[in-house]
Design an enzyme around this catalytic site. Structure first.
Site, short mmCIF file in Angstrom:
data_model
loop_
_atom_site.label_atom_id
_atom_site.label_comp_id
_atom_site.label_asym_id
_atom_site.label_seq_id
_atom_site.Cartn_x
_atom_site.Cartn_y
_atom_site.Cartn_z
N HIS A 271 46.50 -3.38 -53.97
CA HIS A 271 45.93 -2.38 -53.07
C HIS A 271 47.05 -1.68 -52.33
O HIS A 271 48.08 -2.30 -52.03
CB HIS A 271 44.96 -3.02 -52.07
CG HIS A 271 44.08 -2.01 -51.44
ND1 HIS A 271 44.41 -1.36 -50.28
CD2 HIS A 271 42.90 -1.48 -51.84
CE1 HIS A 271 43.46 -0.49 -49.99
NE2 HIS A 271 42.54 -0.54 -50.92
N GLU A 324 37.11 -4.16 -56.70
CA GLU A 324 36.57 -3.84 -58.02
C GLU A 324 36.35 -5.07 -58.91
O GLU A 324 35.58 -5.00 -59.86
CB GLU A 324 37.48 -2.85 -58.77
CG GLU A 324 38.02 -1.69 -57.95
CD GLU A 324 36.94 -0.77 -57.42
OE1 GLU A 324 35.75 -1.06 -57.59
OE2 GLU A 324 37.30 0.24 -56.80
C1 LIG Z 1 45.82 0.05 -56.10
C2 LIG Z 1 47.23 0.37 -56.59
C3 LIG Z 1 47.22 1.79 -57.16
C4 LIG Z 1 48.16 0.33 -55.39
O1 LIG Z 1 49.38 0.80 -55.84
P1 LIG Z 1 50.68 0.74 -54.92
O2 LIG Z 1 50.36 1.19 -53.54
O3 LIG Z 1 51.75 1.45 -55.65
O4 LIG Z 1 50.91 -0.81 -54.91
P2 LIG Z 1 52.13 -1.65 -54.39
O5 LIG Z 1 53.02 -0.85 -53.51
O6 LIG Z 1 51.57 -2.92 -53.87
O7 LIG Z 1 52.90 -2.06 -55.70
C5 LIG Z 1 53.30 -1.23 -56.72
C6 LIG Z 1 54.02 -2.08 -57.72
O8 LIG Z 1 53.35 -3.34 -57.89
C7 LIG Z 1 52.87 -3.51 -59.22
N1 LIG Z 1 51.43 -3.61 -59.19
C8 LIG Z 1 50.59 -3.31 -58.16
N2 LIG Z 1 49.34 -3.52 -58.54
C9 LIG Z 1 49.37 -3.95 -59.80
C10 LIG Z 1 48.37 -4.32 -60.72
N3 LIG Z 1 47.09 -4.26 -60.41
N4 LIG Z 1 48.76 -4.72 -61.95
C11 LIG Z 1 50.06 -4.76 -62.28
N5 LIG Z 1 51.06 -4.42 -61.47
C12 LIG Z 1 50.71 -4.01 -60.22
C13 LIG Z 1 53.26 -2.31 -60.01
O9 LIG Z 1 54.08 -2.78 -61.03
C14 LIG Z 1 54.02 -1.42 -59.08
O10 LIG Z 1 55.33 -1.41 -59.47
P3 LIG Z 1 56.00 -0.12 -60.15
O11 LIG Z 1 55.88 0.96 -59.11
O12 LIG Z 1 57.36 -0.58 -60.44
O13 LIG Z 1 55.17 0.16 -61.38
C15 LIG Z 1 47.71 -0.66 -57.63
O14 LIG Z 1 47.69 -1.94 -57.07
C16 LIG Z 1 46.91 -0.60 -58.91
O15 LIG Z 1 47.19 0.23 -59.77
N6 LIG Z 1 45.88 -1.49 -59.06
C17 LIG Z 1 45.08 -1.48 -60.26
C18 LIG Z 1 43.96 -0.43 -60.14
C19 LIG Z 1 42.90 -0.86 -59.15
O16 LIG Z 1 42.39 -1.96 -59.20
N7 LIG Z 1 42.54 0.09 -58.27
C20 LIG Z 1 41.49 -0.12 -57.29
C21 LIG Z 1 42.05 -0.13 -55.90
S1 LIG Z 1 40.81 -0.58 -54.73
#
Ligand SMILES: CC(C)(COP(=O)(O)OP(=O)(O)OC[C@H]1O[C@@H](n2cnc3c(N)ncnc32)[C@H](O)[C@@H]1OP(=O)(O)O)[C@@H](O)C(=O)NCCC(=O)NCCS
Length: 381
Positions: A271, A324
């Protein structure tokens, strides 16, 4: 003063991560404590017992309704669910544009509904008219989602029945039969939990569009587009296929390891704000526990394993499962077809968007940020 755009590029917050861009009194998320609230009220306290209309009233009017206010609001929503004839006539053509349940078709229908309702730039009409249009578009969303779903499957549409809640009507408009109390309860819980969530991507998108004076239908359609993205609300429709692809408890760990090794995202995890467990996940896990069954057990194993491996894989900050992961299980139990999960999230979030829209226009300043230009410099000689 050093503006953000003037800071060295290595400290520019990518994606405006954590940068306050407005003030709001609609809702807030405390990612450190794992807490969120609507206007100071924790929605998890009434998600298992209340109605979506109560959450909407809280967001839109600023307080949970008294019984008198509840009746007035229900009557307002009930009449707002009536479809303008010109829109009804346009629905078969809209439904034919995509597969049953498509959130993108719903987005187009919301835009069309805005035109049918006569939405104009809010700067050129009075506040009461804008508020009325926002409520009508949000109330029409479950009607449109159900009608488009049925039309795309070659079925006739079903009108909402006065006196039913939005959740009851939505399920009945999808299936034709009145839902059971347990199904309605599961849907109400999901709709309440998902009704708003701070300054998320879609709310920001909505407010950016509204800040130019654009019409309500355009701002809401833009918010739906943002919500549909896989990194935002689009994850809800991808978790069931992830669970189906894993299929067997023995495959959970290798499947997740493989996914992470390929640098692919695990849907239903992580998140932008929470560094603790998403409180919405906790409530929906409780709902799933009561439903029980193999898919629920699989989802719980996926949660434990996914959190462990995700935090091993990337240890800079804590990452947990989000709303989700169990949302699909609750919606499936309620009788929502998987193709309608994204549209159902839209039905819920419309409540928060209407409140945010009205807050934006009450004290509007057009959003016009800056970017540091790093491309080829012009030849000014
Ligand atoms: C929600 C989301 C977009 C947040 O992204 P964010 O703010 O960039 O998250 P963070 O700062 O915690 O971390 C980003 C890094 O952690 C990793 N990461 C975070 N969530 C991840 C996940 N669900 N699966 C795999 N890796 C993940 C990524 O590798 C990313 O690294 P990168 O920029 O080198 O690719 C992300 O966690 C995600 O894509 N989740 C899956 C989709 C989802 O469930 N969305 C619903 C949200 S309520």
């Amino acid at each position: 003063m050093v503006r953000i755009a003037d800071r060295p590029s290595d400290v520019l917050p990518r994606g405006l991560d954590g940068v306050p861009v407005a003030t709001t009194s609609v809702s807030d998320v405390d990612g450190t404590r794992g807490f969120y609230h609507f206007r100071g009220v924790d929605p998890t306290t009434f998600a298992r017992t209340g109605t979506f209309e109560d959450a909407w009233h809280l967001l839109h009017e600023g307080e949970l309704p008294t019984s008198e206010q509840r009746a007035v609001f229900a009557a307002r929503i009930g009449s707002a669910m009536r479809m303008p004839p010109v829109l009804r006539d346009a629905l078969p053509a809209l439904a034919a544009l995509g597969p049953p349940g498509s959130q993108d078709v719903l987005r187009s229908a919301i835009s069309a509904a805005g035109v049918a309702l006569g939405c104009r730039p809010w700067t050129e009409q009075d506040r009461v008219t804008t508020d009325d249009q926002a409520i009508r578009l949000a109330a029409l969303t479950p009607v449109l989602a159900a009608a488009l779903y049925r039309l795309a499957r070659g079925q006739g549409t079903i009108d909402p029945v006065p006196g039913r809640t939005i959740a009851e009507n939505y399920l009945a408009m999808i299936h034709g039969d009145a839902p059971t109390a347990e199904q309605t309860r599961a849907l109400e819980t999901y709709l309440i939990l998902a009704a708003d969530h701070g300054f998320c991507n879609s709310t920001f998108a909505l407010r950016v569009i509204a800040s130019s004076g654009a019409d309500v239908g355009g701002a809401l359609a833009g918010a739906v587009a943002s919500l549909s993205g896989p990194l935002h609300g689009g994850a809800i429709g991808r978790v069931p296929s992830m669970l189906a692809a894993i299929g067997d408890p023995a495959r959970v760990e290798p499947w997740i390891r493989d996914r992470l090794a390929r640098r692919e995202r695990l849907m239903g995890f992580g998140h932008a704000v929470y560094r603790t467990l998403d409180p919405r996940n906790t409530v929906l896990r409780g709902v799933a526990d009561e439903i029980g069954g193999d898919t629920v057990e699989l989802a719980k194993l996926v949660e434990q394993t996914g959190v462990r491996l995700l935090n091993e894989h990337k240890s800079d900050k804590r990452r947990e499962a989000n709303i989700e992961l169990y949302a699909g299980i609750a919606l499936d139990f309620a009788g929502i077809p998987e193709e309608l999960f994204g549209s159902t999230f839209t039905v819920a979030r419309m409540a928060g968007w209407t409140a945010n829209l009205m807050e934006q226009i009450a004290d509007n300043r057009i959003f016009r940020p800056a970017a540091r230009y790093v491309g080829r410099e012009p030849d000014l000689a």
